[in-house]
Scaffold this active site. Structure first.
Site, PDB file in Angstrom:
ATOM      1  N   GLY A 171       0.821  -1.207   0.000  1.00 24.53           N
ATOM      2  CA  GLY A 171       0.000   0.000   0.000  1.00 24.53           C
ATOM      3  C   GLY A 171       0.852   1.253   0.000  1.00 24.53           C
ATOM      4  N   THR A 172       2.171   1.057   0.013  1.00 28.84           N
ATOM      5  CA  THR A 172       3.108   2.171   0.156  1.00 28.84           C
ATOM      6  C   THR A 172       3.350   2.932  -1.132  1.00 28.84           C
ATOM      7  OG1 THR A 172       4.886   0.656  -0.370  1.00 28.84           O
ATOM      8  CG2 THR A 172       4.389   0.972   1.960  1.00 28.84           C
ATOM      9  N   GLU A 174       9.071   4.010   8.261  1.00 27.20           N
ATOM     10  CA  GLU A 174       8.930   3.950   9.721  1.00 27.20           C
ATOM     11  C   GLU A 174       9.326   5.223  10.448  1.00 27.20           C
ATOM     12  OE1 GLU A 174       9.475  -0.396  10.886  1.00 27.20           O
ATOM     13  OE2 GLU A 174      10.536  -0.264   9.002  1.00 27.20           O
TER      14      GLU A 174
HETATM   15 MO1  MOS Z   1       8.127  -2.753   9.535  1.00 31.98          MO
HETATM   16  S1  MOS Z   1       7.387  -2.962  11.445  1.00 31.98           S
HETATM   17  O1  MOS Z   1       9.734  -3.311   9.756  1.00 31.98           O
HETATM   18  O2  MOS Z   1       7.266  -3.889   8.581  1.00 31.98           O
END
Ligand code: MOS
Length: 693
Positions: free
Chosen positions: A452-453, A651
């Site tokens: 989804g990124t 992240e």
């Molecule tokens: Mo991310 S929590 O390393 O998929």
């Protein structure tokens, strides 16, 4: 270049297919049955009432389920023995002609247990606390440099604070789900995961098959956030069930079943001590982190690792302790380790700023280390200070009144907060192929995963750039274990790892096509692996950085907290696609707001399970909770990273963001809440009342 998702139209029209939406002949439906005791043994399973439901084909359980190979991963050794390790463990699967019949059957299965006493609550005094041999993904549990105790004792200013975070539950829109079908001893699965090459390998091992006898297709994924980072229960359960009934099986976990069986972010108890001089220069830093794991598998969250490289300080110590509890095994959730760890350290930094009377932006700038403070090595690039300065400028930080609890806007108390952020920039080996066709088009193949990124789109852009052709001549193929193998969409390593292989394959192809030359009729393919190149990279501290700025308002009577605005500035290498990158940043930031103010797994000790396991009771920040959110990034070139020059952005947005919110709440109210989330009841009896103001 800004680019909307290649599959965007398919997704909004419903044409994009997810794991349980692929057609399969004669398909059946599986519904998992959870254990209702916390620890013990199944003594009897009465399947008769379930089997009496029209359409129910089987109630699969340890008594007759096909056997799996032990030793692969204890959390996946499902339906193999009668022991129960946590409440909610998936111990049976009802298979039926329809989803409704499977669900009704699951409700009617009668299970008797011999229940045993359980321990499910994490405390800093738990007798089972121990030091793991290492913490994820392989760090030493404890580190020490200098003499923390002496340095701390000698410091002019000392902060000693303990922060607590609860269990957090990943809730991707698409649950963990699989369609499994056996054909002549081969297994085909459509599965929702963050990397189907590793799932293929694990499933093959569990079922005792050669790797190539398993194919895992993962075309579209409705979110993962870490929870789909390795093989999870549905693919194993669906494959077992499909083998048993001899027909394809679709199995999706329910929303409620996501709260436990798929893992969750461990609760933490973190003590942070900072010693500094009167100007806020840190001389001693210690971060002691406690978290939990299960009785069947050790998961050791790297909570204090963030503190090892973030700020300066001559005398340093970090420790990790774990307890094995009768709970589901914790697992990855966006920035595992860094996220909870940064909450604690960036909160303690705010407390230090207050104690020293130094502005919290300035405090962080003053303690920016010239080299990695533990490793002693220079960073490949480090632009934390630039992020803080640019963020302060855009946010309008200058001239901030440091006094807490003194700004009012009608009935609201108003405050601002800041926090730093960092996340490792790493890459994993991957393989890719690039093929040129005589008609001037190209196909690039790599088993990357787009959860989804926007990964598919970014890789297509990278490929077109590397081939130096317009994008409409390039096709990118991802999401199938039959493609060249690649690692997971995890650890913010996807784009760095995959684009590396894509670029090398495309470069190789350009080298092979003679200048102005023609491609042979059968096409021309170059296949690469980056394994050797990555292995040859010198070890070096490589991180992305960021700074969060938040303004909150707190109702002086009710304690209601609203987020007026949030602004993040990041230095994360080259940004391939600003459109989808922005979504990654603000998505992470929003998840941090959610952590600060809303999310909390509430454990009922008597049952050893969370009482809130749906969207009505487990609160997650929604659009209305964030009035204005902005993400910016600094141009950053770091040639030591990878050919695309990217650091990874999945992240870093969540790292530090919760602390920026709680620091702003402190600035607004003067109240320091050290156990998340900051619910209004934690503020209520300490707020200055409106009529007394
Ligand atoms: Mo991310 S929590 O390393 O998929």
């Amino acid at each position: 270049m800004a680019q909307t998702r290649l599959e965007g139209r398919d997704k909004v029209t419903g044409a994009a297919r997810y794991a349980v939406e692929f057609p399969a002949d004669d398909v059946t439906y599986g519904w998992a049955v959870p254990a209702s005791v916390t620890r013990g043994r199944i003594t009897r399973i009465d399947a008769a009432p379930a089997l009496a439901v029209p359409g129910v084909l089987d109630v699969l359980h340890h008594g007759h389920a096909p056997r799996l190979a032990p030793g692969v991963d204890a959390t996946l050794f499902l339906l193999q023995d009668p022991s129960v390790h946590y409440r909610g463990e998936l111990i049976a699967v009802v298979v039926a002609e329809t989803l409704e019949a499977a669900r009704e059957g699951a409700r009617l299965v009668r299970i008797d247990y011999d229940a045993e006493a359980h321990s499910t609550v994490l405390t800093e005094h738990h007798p089972g606390l121990y030091r793991p041999d290492k913490v994820n993904p392989g760090y030493p549990p404890d580190t020490a440099d200098g003499d923390f105790d002496a340095g701390y004792a000698a410091a002019e200013i000392r902060v000693d604070a303990t922060y607590r975070t609860p269990a957090y539950h990943n809730n991707p829109m698409e649950p963990h789900a699989t369609t499994a079908q056996w054909q002549d001893g081969r297994l085909l699965v459509h599965d929702s995961n963050q990397g189907s090459s590793p799932v293929q390998a694990t499933v093959a091992e569990l079922f005792g098959l050669p790797t190539e006898a398993v194919r895992v297709i993962t075309e579209h994924v409705g979110g993962g956030f870490g929870s789909k980072g390795i093989t999870k229960a549905p693919v194993v359960l669906a494959a077992l069930a499909a083998r048993q009934v001899g027909r394809p099986v679709r199995l999706a976990l329910t929303r409620q079943q996501l709260f436990g069986p798929i893992g969750y972010r461990t609760p933490t108890i973190q003590r942070v001590r900072l010693g500094a001089d009167i100007d806020g220069r840190i001389s001693a830093v210690c971060h002691d982190a406690i978290s939990q794991t299960s009785t069947i598998h050790e998961f050791a969250e790297q909570t204090a690792v963030y503190t090892r490289s973030m700020y300066a300080g001559r005398h340093r110590r970090t420790t990790h302790r774990l307890v094995r509890l009768d709970v589901p095994t914790p697992f990855w959730m966006r920035a595992p380790g860094e996220c909870p760890g940064a909450y604690a350290l960036e909160s303690a930094m705010d407390e230090l700023a207050t104690a020293c009377g130094v502005d919290p932006v300035e405090l962080r700038i003053r303690n920016d280390p010239a080299v990695d403070p533990e490793q002693g090595q220079p960073f490949s690039s480090r632009n934390l200070v630039a992020c803080l300065r640019e963020g302060a400028r855009r946010f309008g930080w200058a001239g901030r009144d440091p006094r807490p609890g003194v700004r009012r806007d009608g009935r609201w108390l108003v405050g601002t907060g800041v926090a730093g952020s960092s996340y490792p920039a790493r890459a994993r080996a991957a393989a890719a192929t690039a093929t040129a066709a005589p008609d001037g088009t190209f196909e690039v193949r790599i088993n990357a995963t787009d959860i989804g990124t926007g990964a598919r789109t970014a890789l297509w852009q990278v490929a077109a750039d590397a081939l130096a052709v317009p994008g409409d001549r390039v096709t990118i193929r991802i999401g199938d274990s039959a493609l060249p193998p690649a690692g997971v969409a995890g650890g913010s390593m996807g784009t760095a790892s995959w684009s590396w292989a894509v670029i090398r394959a495309c470069e190789g192809l350009r080298d092979r096509i003679p200048a102005g030359g023609t491609v042979p009729a059968e096409g021309l393919t170059v296949e690469v692996s980056t394994a050797d190149e990555i292995r040859a990279q010198p070890a070096r501290p490589r991180y992305a950085y960021g700074a969060h700025f938040v303004e909150v308002r707190v109702d002086v009577d009710t304690g209601e907290i609203r987020l007026n605005r949030m602004l993040g500035v990041f230095a994360a290498g080259r940004i391939v696609n600003p459109t989808t990158a922005r979504s990654q940043f603000i998505g992470g930031m929003t998840m941090g707001v959610s952590m600060a103010l809303h999310e909390e797994g509430l454990l009922d000790e008597r049952y050893g399970d969370w009482v809130n396991h749906d969207f009505a009771t487990y609160h997650i920040s929604a659009c209305a909770d964030v009035e204005r959110i902005e993400a910016y990034w600094l141009p950053e070139e770091d040639r030591e990273l990878n050919p695309a020059g990217v650091k990874g952005i999945g992240e870093i947005g969540i790292v530090g963001s919760a602390a920026a919110v709680t620091n702003a709440v402190h600035h607004a109210t003067g109240i320091r809440v050290r156990d998340l989330p900051v619910r209004l009841d934690k503020l209520l009896d300490r707020l200055p009342h409106a009529d007394s103001a």
